[in-house]
Design a protein around this motif. Structure first.
Motif, short mmCIF file in Angstrom:
data_model
loop_
_atom_site.label_atom_id
_atom_site.label_comp_id
_atom_site.label_asym_id
_atom_site.label_seq_id
_atom_site.Cartn_x
_atom_site.Cartn_y
_atom_site.Cartn_z
N ASP A 1 23.41 -25.74 -29.23
CA ASP A 1 23.08 -26.21 -30.57
C ASP A 1 24.22 -27.04 -31.14
OD1 ASP A 1 25.03 -24.39 -31.36
OD2 ASP A 1 23.64 -23.04 -32.39
N GLU A 2 24.16 -27.33 -32.45
CA GLU A 2 25.16 -28.19 -33.07
C GLU A 2 26.58 -27.68 -32.87
OE1 GLU A 2 22.47 -26.94 -34.61
OE2 GLU A 2 21.58 -28.37 -36.02
N ALA A 3 26.73 -26.36 -32.90
CA ALA A 3 28.05 -25.76 -32.78
C ALA A 3 28.46 -25.49 -31.34
CB ALA A 3 28.09 -24.46 -33.59
N GLY A 4 27.62 -25.86 -30.39
CA GLY A 4 27.93 -25.63 -28.99
C GLY A 4 27.53 -24.25 -28.50
N ARG A 5 26.78 -23.50 -29.29
CA ARG A 5 26.32 -22.18 -28.85
C ARG A 5 25.31 -22.34 -27.72
NH1 ARG A 5 25.47 -22.27 -34.34
NH2 ARG A 5 27.00 -21.15 -35.61
N HIS A 6 25.43 -21.52 -26.68
CA HIS A 6 24.48 -21.55 -25.59
C HIS A 6 23.18 -20.87 -26.02
CE1 HIS A 6 27.75 -22.00 -22.23
NE2 HIS A 6 27.75 -22.98 -23.11
N ILE A 7 22.06 -21.55 -25.80
CA ILE A 7 20.75 -20.99 -26.16
C ILE A 7 20.07 -20.43 -24.91
CG2 ILE A 7 18.46 -21.50 -27.07
CD1 ILE A 7 19.81 -23.71 -28.78
N ALA A 8 19.84 -21.28 -23.92
CA ALA A 8 19.19 -20.83 -22.69
C ALA A 8 19.20 -21.96 -21.68
CB ALA A 8 17.74 -20.40 -22.95
N PRO A 9 19.24 -21.64 -20.39
CA PRO A 9 19.13 -22.68 -19.37
C PRO A 9 17.68 -23.06 -19.14
CG PRO A 9 19.41 -20.57 -18.33
CD PRO A 9 19.47 -20.31 -19.81
#
Length: 312
Positions: free
Chosen positions: A124-132
């Protein structure tokens, strides 16, 4: 000597994440490339950032002109490319260090293939990993997905043979919002497509993304592209496109926060899960699904070992 790979990076008002994107390309383990960057009339600080990079690394070839749009910019960069391979990159994404090395090696071993994608991980905008996301790997399935309007090939993760891209005419100016899908279908008529199982790119989802602002227009453009491809080939395919970016209305934002939250929970990214569970509840405090995500995720733990990348 001409470089092996020409990286095409169009830039327009991308100062927020541009440095991370540039750094990820210049830090590739495979170094025989030129980075063709075109500033398309940015009104923020993008051009100054790019000028600094060009002054420090001779692989950066910088051009700048008044705004003329993404497709025209991409075709201009294709014309300028010296490498026999073209790699696409966007100004808000992050390429993993071994991306080029893996893609070049695979294409060298498979000369009848003209385009190679790869797995990605959404951030996301902050570089958080969501899912591959792991796309199909074989030509037939990838092409079938494209014919049905389901994008299985991530645009900024592809590497293509320059000769074939030029042979099919590059990007079509009429296909704005879905120029990539149109190119994949025409490339598939000139050669074979594939995708690596490896994650090669962090793909950033954010509110300023082009697709998210033009869902209705994009859907109709994709419908036309698929119909034209079927007509060229004399085949039929069911249209199966689904919106995959949020719009500005509250219901859309809530549903996507729920999706991001559950995806992150399933893959063990608990900081991301917590962030989107709270956003879902804040967006729609009366939503049972939002509270379920928050409470269930706090009580239960996903199966261990599912994270594919460390968050950074």
């Amino acid at each position: 000597m001409a470089p092996r790979v020409s990286v095409l990076l169009p830039v327009y008002n991308a100062e927020t994440w541009l440095g991370a994107a540039m750094d990820s390309i210049l830090a590739q383990s495979f170094t025989d490339f030129e980075l063709l960057v075109h500033d398309d009339g940015s009104t923020d600080g993008s051009l100054a950032i790019l000028q600094d990079y060009a002054a420090r690394d001779t692989r950066v070839v910088l051009t700048s002109e008044p705004n003329k749009g993404l497709i025209a910019t991409l075709n201009q960069l294709i014309d300028a490319a010296q490498g026999d391979l073209i790699a696409r990159m966007d100004a808000d994404d992050i390429a993993l260090p071994e991306r080029f090395a893996k893609q070049v090696a695979w294409l060298d071993q498979n000369p009848d293939y003209v385009l190679l994608g790869g797995a990605i991980i959404f951030i996301d905008e902050a570089g958080r990993h969501i899912a591959p996301e792991f796309p199909p790997r074989d030509h037939e399935t990838l092409d079938d997905y494209s014919l049905r309007g389901t994008g299985a090939i991530c645009h900024p993760a592809v590497m293509m043979r320059t000769e074939t891209v030029r042979q099919v005419g590059g990007y079509d100016m009429r296909r704005d919002t879905a120029e990539d899908l149109d190119l994949w279908l025409r490339m598939a008529e000139a050669g074979r497509l594939a995708s690596l199982p490896d994650i090669v790119l962090k793909y950033r989802l954010h509110d300023q993304s082009i697709s998210g602002k033009n869902n209705d227009r994009q859907r109709e453009c994709i419908r036309e592209i698929c119909a034209d491809a079927c007509a060229r080939r004399g085949v039929t395919a069911s249209f199966d496109y689904q919106d995959w970016r949020m719009t500005e209305d509250r219901a859309s934002r809530r549903d996507f926060y729920l999706k991001y939250g559950w995806d992150a929970w399933n893959w063990g990214y608990r900081d991301t899960w917590r962030h989107y569970a709270l956003k879902a509840v804040t967006t729609d405090p009366l939503s049972v699904k939002a509270w379920k995500l928050l409470v269930f995720g706090a009580i239960r733990r996903p199966p261990p070992g599912r994270c594919t990348l460390e968050e950074s």
